[in-house]
Design an enzyme around this catalytic site. Sequence first.
Site, short mmCIF file in Angstrom:
data_model
loop_
_atom_site.label_atom_id
_atom_site.label_comp_id
_atom_site.label_asym_id
_atom_site.label_seq_id
_atom_site.Cartn_x
_atom_site.Cartn_y
_atom_site.Cartn_z
N TRP A 119 0.74 -1.13 0.18
CA TRP A 119 0.71 0.18 0.04
C TRP A 119 1.08 1.29 -0.01
O TRP A 119 0.87 2.52 -0.98
CB TRP A 119 -1.25 0.24 1.15
CG TRP A 119 -1.98 0.84 1.37
CD1 TRP A 119 -2.52 1.80 2.42
CD2 TRP A 119 -2.70 1.51 -0.01
NE1 TRP A 119 -3.24 2.42 2.39
CE2 TRP A 119 -4.00 2.61 0.43
CE3 TRP A 119 -2.93 1.15 -1.29
CZ2 TRP A 119 -4.72 2.74 0.05
CZ3 TRP A 119 -3.69 2.04 -2.34
CH2 TRP A 119 -5.15 3.00 -1.37
N ARG A 164 12.51 0.36 3.89
CA ARG A 164 13.61 0.13 5.02
C ARG A 164 14.86 -0.66 4.57
O ARG A 164 15.55 -0.17 5.88
CB ARG A 164 12.83 -0.37 6.64
CG ARG A 164 13.82 -1.19 7.58
CD ARG A 164 12.50 -1.78 8.78
NE ARG A 164 11.33 -1.22 9.04
CZ ARG A 164 10.67 -0.44 10.20
NH1 ARG A 164 12.34 0.21 10.43
NH2 ARG A 164 10.35 0.23 10.40
N GLY A 168 -10.52 3.41 2.52
CA GLY A 168 -11.48 3.96 2.23
C GLY A 168 -11.56 2.24 0.92
O GLY A 168 -10.78 1.84 1.18
N LYS A 204 -14.54 -4.15 8.99
CA LYS A 204 -15.15 -4.89 7.83
C LYS A 204 -13.58 -5.84 6.78
O LYS A 204 -14.48 -6.63 6.56
CB LYS A 204 -14.46 -3.47 6.65
CG LYS A 204 -13.52 -2.55 6.43
CD LYS A 204 -12.07 -3.34 5.65
CE LYS A 204 -11.47 -2.82 5.24
NZ LYS A 204 -9.61 -3.14 4.01
N THR A 232 -13.63 -5.91 0.12
CA THR A 232 -13.07 -6.70 0.95
C THR A 232 -13.66 -7.91 1.19
O THR A 232 -13.08 -8.86 1.13
CB THR A 232 -12.80 -6.34 2.62
OG1 THR A 232 -11.80 -4.50 1.88
CG2 THR A 232 -11.56 -7.08 3.23
N ASN A 288 -8.37 -10.59 3.36
CA ASN A 288 -9.62 -11.14 4.73
C ASN A 288 -10.22 -12.03 4.57
O ASN A 288 -10.64 -13.57 5.00
CB ASN A 288 -9.48 -10.09 5.62
CG ASN A 288 -9.37 -9.06 6.16
OD1 ASN A 288 -8.55 -9.69 7.53
ND2 ASN A 288 -8.39 -8.51 5.77
#
Length: 342
Positions: A14, A33, A148, A203, A260, A268
């Site tokens: 993301w 990183r 969103g 969600k 989702t 998920n």
Amino acid sequence: MPRVHVSVLGAGAWGTALAALASAQADTVLWARAPEVADAIARHRRNPRHLSDITLPQALRATADFGEAMGHVLDAPTASLIVLGVPMAGLADICARLAQDLPTRRAGPLHLLWTCKGIDPDTLQLPHQIIAAHLPRRPWLHAGVLSGPSFAREVAHGLPVALTLAAGQPDTGAVGQAVYHGTQARIYTTRDIVGVEVGGALKNVMAIACGISDGLRLGTNARAALITRGLAEIQRLGIALGGRADTFSGLAGLGDLVLTATGELSRNRQVGIAIGEGRCLEDILAGGMTAEGVRCARAALALGRRQVIDLPITEAVCHVLFDGLAPREAVAALLSRDPRPE
């Protein structure tokens, strides 16, 4: 508005997608990183760990030097924005690191957006509470959440997306829109940080429930019922915590839940499907599949009990994930609940 300087902290899927999107309209640096990730982006325009098949824009710069990424926004002559592209588990750490670089005084505002979704399993804090606990209070630090219905892969591919930006100060919404609105994205603003965060957190739990239903082959009627009643559950908790009812009918509520709970790219939902098909959670997670809803479910249930809010779907998911309840028994328990008005 003059061209905004943006530093995205975190080169996960993301963070990478949001950095790529921002680079179309803002002077953008992505902090990774791992030095090898920053080097690969600079040399080959690819993130070797996330979205590795997608070519990133030439305008996007990458660095493994945290000081360089912070200097990009702290020393900028125009509006500046930091985007925290880290998951919930890494939010406290990145805030502690960020706090070391923030000055005590600043002439103009510095804007901060976080994108993670969840509830801390130990403290039951939402993201804005974690940030408040780990960042020094500065009147010039204007913060908000960007959320969103959005899969990182689709955003990185340049497909359309609509998001909600919730912030206490209107100028943060204006800066966020200057960075992200108008290319492939639409950015809507609100002041309801709590509502947006609760929608984003729960969600994921509801998507696991829908995945379990799909794994059991219970059909689209059952999925629609879970989405609808799941949204009511999210709204009950959100309002109890101070969120606005209308937030949950928007992008950060219904929109994110539908995506989702039904999207093929939803981790998920995929975890739920695997459980519905008979796999145990330990094996699923050991195979490398991660889902924020697993980490969030117990925290959401505990938060609901603290608020004396009934969360039957969340409770059923917890029993299946952590207490060994068979998925079909959980479905039977939900169906056998006493009838009530909608």
